[in-house]
Design a protein around this motif. Structure first.
Motif, PDB file in Angstrom:
ATOM      1  N   GLN A  83      10.748   5.252   3.199  1.00 20.92           N
ATOM      2  CA  GLN A  83      11.172   4.224   2.258  1.00 20.92           C
ATOM      3  C   GLN A  83      10.553   4.524   0.890  1.00 20.92           C
ATOM      4  N   TRP A  84      11.159   5.479   0.174  1.00 20.54           N
ATOM      5  CA  TRP A  84      10.518   5.977  -1.044  1.00 20.54           C
ATOM      6  C   TRP A  84      10.466   4.943  -2.156  1.00 20.54           C
ATOM      7  N   GLY A  85      11.388   4.024  -2.175  1.00 22.55           N
ATOM      8  CA  GLY A  85      11.377   2.972  -3.186  1.00 22.55           C
ATOM      9  C   GLY A  85      10.115   2.124  -3.073  1.00 22.55           C
ATOM     10  N   ILE A  86       9.774   1.752  -1.841  1.00 24.68           N
ATOM     11  CA  ILE A  86       8.578   0.949  -1.622  1.00 24.68           C
ATOM     12  C   ILE A  86       7.343   1.762  -1.975  1.00 24.68           C
ATOM     13  N   SER A 135      17.476   0.721  -7.074  1.00 23.46           N
ATOM     14  CA  SER A 135      16.236  -0.035  -7.151  1.00 23.46           C
ATOM     15  C   SER A 135      15.114   0.827  -7.696  1.00 23.46           C
ATOM     16  N   GLN A 136      15.221   2.130  -7.408  1.00 19.68           N
ATOM     17  CA  GLN A 136      14.112   2.959  -7.826  1.00 19.68           C
ATOM     18  C   GLN A 136      13.953   2.971  -9.335  1.00 19.68           C
TER      19      GLN A 136
END
Lengths: 538, 420
Positions: A65-68, A2-3
């Motif tokens: 939650q690094w993606g967010i 997702s990233q």
């Protein structure tokens, strides 16, 4: 995954502003330059958005939650750039839509597509590392008939140890050092209280190092087969033996009998004889979920009859609601009717109820033995509205008619009122009868604006899960089919019962089926819109 | 393109429902597996606080217990209320992401699903296990290991409205129906069903035909072999058809309607559990609780459900969680308090002996020989086949009860074999 999608997609989100100047600034100066009231309103609004985004970033970072975080940072930068840059006029209009499009549509669609290619579901719900850990936890067995030892947690220069009393003698051991007697130690209530050379940990420091303490295994003796001492609560220790060992070098599990379990391509450790260890982990399995929809006899059996009913349901739902809605719209569009506004407001009432709630109420009213319709309206008749296969289908269509006609009524009323009066008048002047005017003038003009909505309505009803689920639950069920589906089940409710109600949740399979349904609906809608375009060439 | 947006939105909206709400977080975690490990090591700030998930039906019972725990040990327990329909699925989905709780309160039949997904850690009750009702400990045991600490037991039984019928002489279910008819009200006895059937409430009748869902070994644990096939099961199917034909069992009478019928005095008997008797007593009814009489000749044994606490396999506070689950929750004082607040029979024998409520005692006697509901993950499919077939037999939709029953057994066997 997702990233990557996140960053590339959002970075491209604010479209590059066209280089040409925008002359259309109706006289005044833009809020980007002018420090008037509009500017301050804008500053406050953007500040609120910034505050929310920063809060979101901080809380997402707190839970890793690094993606967010990445998504919010991109949004934050984009918003501030778009609303304070002089050159980003189109972005000012596009940005909110793009953000929501990404968050609600693109992300969900891409994620569903991704899951469709995995075996995500019960038994395969995490990573291999988690599975290895879980298998090892589950394979630790307390040695049968062994004692429970009141235990004291001790430490020596940072190394943790367990102290227990065995045969009146205090013994201490660490992860590397098997239990050994310690001279001069004292005990209280069968539990070591003071151990020379070791610090006895108090509750606070135990709580601080609980991960290490729970992970600590103290061998009982030099012989590994004797097992090792461990504690789960910091106060009692038991002797355990592990029946499953993991070898990181070969990525295999070996049990007590020496059977070797190697990872297979479906995310499980599997022995040569085919037995698999649980849990497994999530892996990519290619198109297997898609092929299974056609090859699994349990699903392909009832599939055809459900597919046919799905089409019948969607087509008849659109046809009946449109027919009734159009009829009522034409009737109430006649200026000779008094109190049209009241009638119209009353007619759209069903539209004001939430659909699933109305479906539940109808379900109660249609109950053969206790329902209002049989009991009161039909004087105690016992008509099996929802339990007879054919009647259940009729009931579903009738309830959907009740739910759906106000929408068509509204749409048609609007379309009728937009038909220019002079066209109708000239038709009448030419001597066309009322029926002829309806057929040759009103209806074709109406279809221009309504036909695309009919296609959309078809697509909606094709996937009308909540009505089916709430009203009949798909029932009455087919007799003896290998999956529990019923006469009123449509594809999406079948997916639900196969993938979720069968007890073992299969998110990957469910995603694959919903992708397939999307293609069916997408193809029909595409064809439908192509056809409606012709109507416009009137 | 512009016009297809609603279509795409409609289709994708459904796609979104399928992936469910938490998908986002689990996915993010996928992309970044490392940070959760880092967070674990920097956990000392968290020490002294446990997170516990409870559903709305149990949270009020748990509140005073965790307050007492904090007073005793200084460990704060954050109670998080979850919706009862979602708590089980959420736990399975959230634990791998590191967002799950340390402890979850739930029913024993979740054990199989939890173990198969590796989201719960085994616990060791040690010598304390002997103090519990054996069925309670057995219920939380999966593949030979204990995964939950039990605190309450519940099962269904026959509840009588003493105003309509002061005593019960019947020894068989047929006699009971005859006796129930002498009350001259709408129904002789009600057993709730509904569209999807209700095999749970019919199970006492089924076991009286010696046709349990799975065969049991000598120590009471279930095997993988179905026990409801063959002649015994078929005899039960015929009996169901008979009851349906006589309109004793009504496919349309669901749980709410059955309860209302009893409250309204329309039936002297209802087969139900302790979750409904509170309402009966609040309505001022005089009730007695009896074992369900046998229909097929053998003893009628209901399913026993056990409530308890599980510990997450990824708990960051394993020690505190064990302190709460294995040491605190298992004490006589706490079990007695839970019984007083929750109105369910305590799992701890010492506390169960103090129970003086005749209604609860009645349930206890009715469930004394009952076996826990199987907790294998395939039970979901079992319930669906089971209830559907039973309701089709009762309503007469299945013309030949024996054939329908045999078909069901085949499907169940396939489901058990297929998911292995």
């Amino acid at each position: 995954m997702s990233q990557q999608t996140l960053s590339t997609d959002s970075a491209g989100a604010p479209p590059a502003p066209p280089p040409r100047p925008r002359p259309s600034r109706s006289g005044g100066v833009s809020h980007a330059r002018d420090y008037g009231r509009g500017f301050w309103v804008k500053v406050i609004l953007v500040a609120l958005i910034d505050a929310g985004a920063v809060y979101g970033i901080l809380s997402a970072a707190a839970v890793s939650q690094w993606g967010i975080v990445a998504f919010l940072v991109v949004v934050l930068v984009a918003v501030n750039w778009a609303y304070f840059s002089r050159r980003a006029l189109p972005a000012k209009y596009l940005l909110p839509g793009l953000v929501f499009l990404f968050a609600y549509v693109i992300f969900a669609a891409a994620y569903t597509g991704y899951i469709a290619f995995t075996n995500y579901g019960d038994g395969h719900n995490s990573t291999q590392a988690d599975a290895i850990e879980a298998i090892q936890i589950q394979s630790e067995q307390r040695v049968e008939g062994s004692d429970a030892y009141p235990v004291t947690i001790v430490s020596q220069g940072g190394e943790l140890g367990l102290a227990v009393v065995q045969d009146g003698q205090v013994e201490v051991g660490t992860a590397d050092q098997p239990l050994e007697p310690v001279e001069g130690a004292t005990e209280a209530d069968g539990k070591p209280s003071e151990v020379p050379g070791w610090d006895v940990l108090n509750f606070a420091s135990i709580a601080q190092q609980q991960d290490a303490i729970v992970a600590l295994r103290v061998p009982v003796s030099d012989e590994p087969a004797d097992g090792s001492l461990r504690t789960q609560d910091g106060s009692t220790a038991y002797i355990y033996q592990s029946t499953m060992t993991y070898d990181p070098a070969t990525d295999t599990m070996t049990d007590a009998d020496g059977t070797v379990y190697t990872p297979d391509d479906h995310g499980s450790f599997r022995a040569p004889d085919g037995t698999a260890l649980t849990p497994g982990w999530k892996v990519n399995i290619g198109f297997e979920n898609f092929t299974r929809a056609f090859t699994d006899s349990r699903i392909s059996g009832p599939f055809i009859s459900i597919l046919i009913w799905n089409f019948v349901f969607a087509i008849l739902s659109v046809a009946t609601t449109f027919a009734l809605g159009l009829f009522l719209a034409v009737v109430f569009n006649d200026p000779r009717i008094r109190g049209r506004k009241i009638y119209r407001s009353l007619l759209i009432l069903p539209y004001a109820f939430p659909g699933f709630l109305a479906a539940l109420v109808w379900k109660g009213m249609l109950n053969p033995d206790f329902g209002f319709i049989n009991e009161t309206l039909l004087g105690g008749a016992s008509i099996p509205w929802l339990t007879d296969p054919t009647l259940a289908k009729v009931s579903v269509l009738l309830v959907n008619l009740w739910l759906g006609f106000p929408y068509m009524f509204l749409v048609c009323t609007g379309a009728l009122q937009s038909i220019p009066g002079d066209v109708l008048e000239s038709a009448r002047m030419d001597g066309a009868s009322a029926g002829r005017v309806q057929r040759s003038i009103v209806f074709p003009l109406l279809m221009v604006s309504v036909a695309p909505l009919l296609v959309a309505s078809f697509a909606f009803n094709f996937n009308n899960f909540s009505l089916i689920y709430m009203l009949t639950g798909g029932g009455p069920n087919f007799e003896g089919t290998p999956i529990v589906v019923g006469h009123t089940d449509i594809l999406i409710s079948m997916v639900y019962s196969v993938a979720f109600e069968s007890g073992v949740k299969q998110y990957g399979f469910a995603s694959a089926l919903s992708v397939l349904i999307f293609f069916i609906v997408g193809a029909i809608s595409w064809w439908g819109f192509r056809r409606t375009r012709r109507l416009e060439e009137l | 393109m512009r016009r297809s947006i609603p279509v795409v939105a409609a289709a994708l909206g459904l796609a979104l429902t399928m992936t469910a709400c938490s998908s986002g977080s689990s996915n993010e975690d996928d992309a970044t597996p490392k940070p959760s490990a880092a967070a674990t090591t920097s956990a000392p700030a968290l020490s002294g606080t446990l997170t516990m998930w409870v559903d709305e039906t149990r949270i009020d019972v748990m509140k005073p217990i965790v307050a007492e725990f904090q007073e005793q040990t200084g460990i704060k327990v954050d109670l998080v209320q979850k919706v009862s329909g979602d708590i089980r699925t959420d736990f399975v989905k959230q634990v791998p992401t590191g967002q799950g709780p340390d402890v979850v309160i739930g029913a024993h039949d979740w054990t199989g699903e939890f173990v198969n997904n590796g989201v719960v850690a085994p616990i060791e009750l040690g010598d304390k296990a002997a103090g519990f009702a054996s069925s309670a400990v057995q219920a939380f045991t999966y593949d030979g290991k204990l995964y939950g600490s039990p605190y309450a037991i519940e099962n269904i039984a026959l509840v009588r409205n003493n105003k309509l019928l002061p005593e019960t002489k019947a020894n068989s279910f047929d006699d009971l129906i005859a006796e129930g008819k002498t009350a001259k009200v709408k129904y002789p006895v009600v057993i709730q069903q509904g569209d999807a059937g209700d095999a749970y409430h019919l199970y006492p009748l089924q076991t009286s035909f010696d046709a349990p869902i799975f065969t049991q070994t000598a120590d009471g644990s279930y095997t993988n072999e179905l026990g409801l096939g063959g002649e015994k099961g078929e005899a039960f199917a015929k009996y169901l058809a008979k009851l349906g034909n006589e309109k004793v069992l009504l496919a349309t009478l669901d749980g709410d309607k059955a309860k209302q019928a009893f409250l309204d005095g329309q039936t002297p008997y209802i087969v139900t559990g302790p979750w409904n008797t509170t309402a009966f007593k609040e309505a001022g009814m005089d009730i007695s609780v009896l074992p369900v009489p046998s229909a097929g000749g053998s003893e009628a044994k209901p399913f026993v459900g056990v409530q308890g606490a599980f510990i997450s396999s990824k708990s960051k506070n394993p020690l505190l969680a064990n302190e709460f689950v294995t040491n605190f929750l298992t004490t006589e004082k706490v079990q007695t308090e839970l019984y007083k607040a929750g109105g369910r029979l305590p799992a701890l024998t010492a506390s169960a002996e103090q129970v003086d409520d005749p209604v609860l005692k009645g349930f206890n006697e009715a469930g004394a020989t009952g076996a826990p509901m199987p907790s294998i993950p395939e039970m979901g499919a079992m319930w669906a086949f089971w209830g559907t077939t039973e309701v089709q037999i009762i309503s007469g939709q299945a013309k030949d009860p024996v054939k329908a029953w045999d078909k069901m057994v085949t499907n169940m066997q396939d489901a058990v074999d297929g998911t292995k």
